[in-house]
Design an enzyme around this catalytic site. Structure first.
Site, PDB file in Angstrom:
ATOM      1  N   HIS A   1      27.906  58.239  45.123  1.00 15.90           N
ATOM      2  CA  HIS A   1      28.867  58.618  44.276  1.00 15.90           C
ATOM      3  C   HIS A   1      29.726  57.417  43.608  1.00 15.90           C
ATOM      4  CE1 HIS A   1      28.137  62.669  45.195  1.00 15.90           C
ATOM      5  NE2 HIS A   1      29.158  63.295  44.411  1.00 15.90           N
TER       6      HIS A   1
ATOM      7  N   ASP B   1      40.491  38.585  42.955  1.00 13.16           N
ATOM      8  CA  ASP B   1      40.188  37.398  42.451  1.00 13.16           C
ATOM      9  C   ASP B   1      38.457  37.136  42.637  1.00 13.16           C
ATOM     10  OD1 ASP B   1      42.125  36.671  40.919  1.00 13.16           O
ATOM     11  OD2 ASP B   1      42.945  35.423  42.478  1.00 13.16           O
TER      12      ASP B   1
ATOM     13  N   GLU C   1      46.058  39.708  42.965  1.00 14.75           N
ATOM     14  CA  GLU C   1      44.609  39.460  43.200  1.00 14.75           C
ATOM     15  C   GLU C   1      44.221  38.440  43.909  1.00 14.75           C
ATOM     16  OE1 GLU C   1      43.622  39.052  38.669  1.00 14.75           O
ATOM     17  OE2 GLU C   1      43.488  41.216  38.706  1.00 14.75           O
TER      18      GLU C   1
ATOM     19  N   GLU D   1      36.460  39.493  40.525  1.00 11.55           N
ATOM     20  CA  GLU D   1      36.416  38.954  39.217  1.00 11.55           C
ATOM     21  C   GLU D   1      35.415  37.951  39.047  1.00 11.55           C
ATOM     22  OE1 GLU D   1      40.518  38.350  38.289  1.00 11.55           O
ATOM     23  OE2 GLU D   1      40.712  40.482  37.472  1.00 11.55           O
TER      24      GLU D   1
ATOM     25  N   ASP E   1      37.844  41.075  34.027  1.00 10.54           N
ATOM     26  CA  ASP E   1      39.167  41.072  34.539  1.00 10.54           C
ATOM     27  C   ASP E   1      39.834  42.422  34.892  1.00 10.54           C
ATOM     28  OD1 ASP E   1      41.996  40.515  34.770  1.00 10.54           O
ATOM     29  OD2 ASP E   1      42.413  40.072  32.579  1.00 10.54           O
TER      30      ASP E   1
END
Ligand code: MN
Ligand code: MN
Length: 199
Positions: free
Chosen positions: A40, A170, A193, A173, A179
């Site tokens: 899931h 970060d 982040e 990302e 972002d």
């Protein structure tokens, strides 16, 4: 907390017939004998206030091929830990995803399943923003809140302790090109982040 309740797992895995016409519909049978769980994205346990809400998590568009050990041990324990925070009086916003190609399930390595129709991701990540319960949520987002980010390998030899897979937002990302948390003011986003949760 409004999404959590006592409705039992509906377990009605099924194709998503709301996909645009002509789109391939992954079915429950697409995962038969492939060595990967129907993992899931939004957990069943996060949507058990109503039958309808719980049932919606069993659409195959909510699934990724996830190594059974990853799905059932560290990933499940991480999901449980986040729900425990909700039961302790926090509000938890989550976003998750997967990236890369190829994982190792109980039948070995695979790049795809279902005759090449479904990609097996290499990594699975989640970001959870934890704030005290209340109204006007964004007003309670500051640099003191806890943000829990994890990035796990989609392999059956994954470790059992989810906390060892914590990373900064970060890092996710950089790996994904997204972002994440982009609605949070930049000055706060930068601080949250860069941090790796260590509680
Ligand atoms: Mn960033
Ligand atoms: Mn961001």
């Amino acid at each position: 907390g409004d999404d959590l309740g006592t409705i039992p797992r509906q377990d009605d895995f099924r194709e998503d017939v709301t996909l645009p016409s002509g789109w391939y519909q992954v079915t429950n049978a697409s995962y038969n004998s492939v060595g990967f769980d129907r993992g899931h994205n939004t957990p069943s346990g996060d949507r058990d206030r109503t039958v309808e809400a719980n049932s919606s998590t069993f659409l195959m568009t909510n699934m990724i091929p996830q190594a059974p050990q990853c799905n059932q041990i560290p990933w499940a324990r991480m999901e449980d830990s986040l729900r425990r925070l909700v039961n302790m009086g926090f509000e938890v916003y989550t976003v998750m995803g997967s990236y890369g190609v190829g994982g190792t399930g109980s039948s070995g390595f695979a790049n795809t399943i279902d005759g090449g129709k479904v990609t097996v991701p290499a990594r699975i990540w989640k970001v959870a923003v934890v704030i005290p319960d209340g109204n006007n949520d964004m007003s309670r987002v500051n640099t003191d809140i806890r943000v829990i980010a994890v990035d796990m390998p989609n392999i059956n030899t994954v470790g059992s302790n989810w906390k060892t897979y914590r990373v900064s937002v970060d890092a996710i990302e950089t790996a994904t090109g997204y972002d994440i948390l982009n609605r949070i003011p930049a000055a706060i986003q930068t601080v949250l982040e860069a941090r790796v949760d260590n509680l």
